[in-house]
Design an enzyme around this catalytic site. Structure first.
Site, PDB file in Angstrom:
ATOM      1  N   LYS A  52      27.918 -29.660  94.077  1.00 44.51           N
ATOM      2  CA  LYS A  52      27.303 -30.960  94.348  1.00 44.51           C
ATOM      3  C   LYS A  52      28.320 -32.019  94.773  1.00 44.51           C
ATOM      4  O   LYS A  52      29.530 -31.858  94.628  1.00 44.51           O
ATOM      5  CB  LYS A  52      26.497 -31.418  93.134  1.00 44.51           C
ATOM      6  CG  LYS A  52      25.202 -30.613  92.977  1.00 44.51           C
ATOM      7  CD  LYS A  52      24.276 -31.176  91.938  1.00 44.51           C
ATOM      8  CE  LYS A  52      22.933 -30.442  91.965  1.00 44.51           C
ATOM      9  NZ  LYS A  52      22.008 -30.915  90.915  1.00 44.51           N
TER      10      LYS A  52
ATOM     11  N   ARG B 204      22.473 -23.048  86.743  1.00 49.51           N
ATOM     12  CA  ARG B 204      21.902 -22.793  88.069  1.00 49.51           C
ATOM     13  C   ARG B 204      23.020 -22.941  89.105  1.00 49.51           C
ATOM     14  O   ARG B 204      23.527 -24.038  89.328  1.00 49.51           O
ATOM     15  CB  ARG B 204      20.764 -23.780  88.342  1.00 49.51           C
ATOM     16  CG  ARG B 204      20.036 -23.574  89.656  1.00 49.51           C
ATOM     17  CD  ARG B 204      18.922 -24.604  89.823  1.00 49.51           C
ATOM     18  NE  ARG B 204      18.183 -24.410  91.050  1.00 49.51           N
ATOM     19  CZ  ARG B 204      18.533 -24.934  92.226  1.00 49.51           C
ATOM     20  NH1 ARG B 204      19.607 -25.707  92.324  1.00 49.51           N
ATOM     21  NH2 ARG B 204      17.806 -24.701  93.303  1.00 49.51           N
TER      22      ARG B 204
END
Length: 284
Positions: A223, A257
């Protein structure tokens, strides 16, 4: 024990959450996801990637048909179904031997995906976007991952307190729809409605969310909180992702995840051995 044990019923199986971290492998079947957009839109490529994830240690495969990266455009229900349903059908026909999650906030997509074999719903809007999705989850009896994404929160207030307030509403919606408490997993939503600095505050204080009483899914993979810190593109954020996974595990995270399964699995195994001791039968 840092990790409170949970058992999450999933069809004929049970996710046993506790000291042993579980890995959710990301399978984006979208043309515009921030890290791997377009890589797996072909059904055969998607199935190969799912099998690759499983070979590297994934416990769950999370299929998503709509990008949620900043600036992405919403897709229609039909477009999302056109992306995910052929992949879900192919995974069911393979079969891949691991449960599949559907990453959607749309009730109709969730309903069709579950009928095609999805065993879990992963809702990035925490059941607070589509008012019917909680009913769909309850009717099918599957577990749900409910993520925090409060774009309108008061940024002058403490982030953890605000997250707790918002997630409490999510829990109320889930229980009110008839979703059993043991089928609810919470996701703090790294990168969603949070500033660069807030993501690191959240990572440092993640343990405070255990007061809500639910297992936590952690999604920091590749991210922008990592890219901005290191000034590297998404596919060069693997080591940084592993670092956040290990920190989150030390704070009591249960499910991770990720795009890069083996690397995160290895880092988490070291973290688990450090906190709880190496597994029986492994000698140096």
């Amino acid at each position: 024990m840092i990790h409170k044990p949970f058992e999450v019923p999933m069809g004929s199986d049970t996710l046993r959450l506790g000291p042993s971290p579980l890995i959710m492998g990301i399978l984006n079947v979208t043309p515009d996801s921030f890290s791997d957009g377009g890589d797996f839109v072909d059904v055969d490529a998607a199935v190969r990637q799912a099998k690759h994830h499983i070979a590297e240690g994934a416990d769950i495969i999370d299929v998503g048909g709509e990008s949620t990266r900043p600036g992405s455009e919403e897709v229609s229900v039909q477009d999302e179904l056109d992306r995910v349903m052929p992949v879900l059908d192919a995974l069911a026909a393979a079969p891949i031997g691991k449960p599949v999650s559907i990453d959607t906030y749309k009730a109709l997509v969730a309903d069709q995906a579950i009928q095609a074999g999805a065993a879990m719903v992963n809702d990035v809007w925490g059941l607070q976007r589509d008012p019917e999705i909680a009913d769909v989850v309850a009717q099918h009896g599957v577990p749900v991952v409910a993520m925090h994404w409060d774009a309108e929160r008061d940024r002058d207030l403490d982030i953890i307190s605000e997250m707790t307030r918002w997630l409490t509403r999510t829990i109320e919606i889930a229980l009110g729809a008839g979703i059993p408490q043991n089928k609810i997993v919470l996701d703090p939503g790294f990168g969603f409605g949070k500033t660069f600095r807030e993501n690191y505050i959240l990572l440092n204080r993640l343990h405070e969310l255990h007061a809500l009483g639910f297992p936590l899914l952690i999604g920091t993979s590749r991210k922008s909180m990592l890219g901005k810190l290191l000034d590297v593109p998404p596919k060069e954020r693997v080591a940084a992702t592993v670092a956040t996974s290990v920190i989150a595990y030390q704070q009591g995270g249960h499910i991770f995840r990720v795009h890069d399964v083996r690397e995160n699995r290895d880092g988490l195994r070291v973290a688990q051995a450090t906190l709880y001791g190496p597994p029986a039968g492994v000698e140096g």
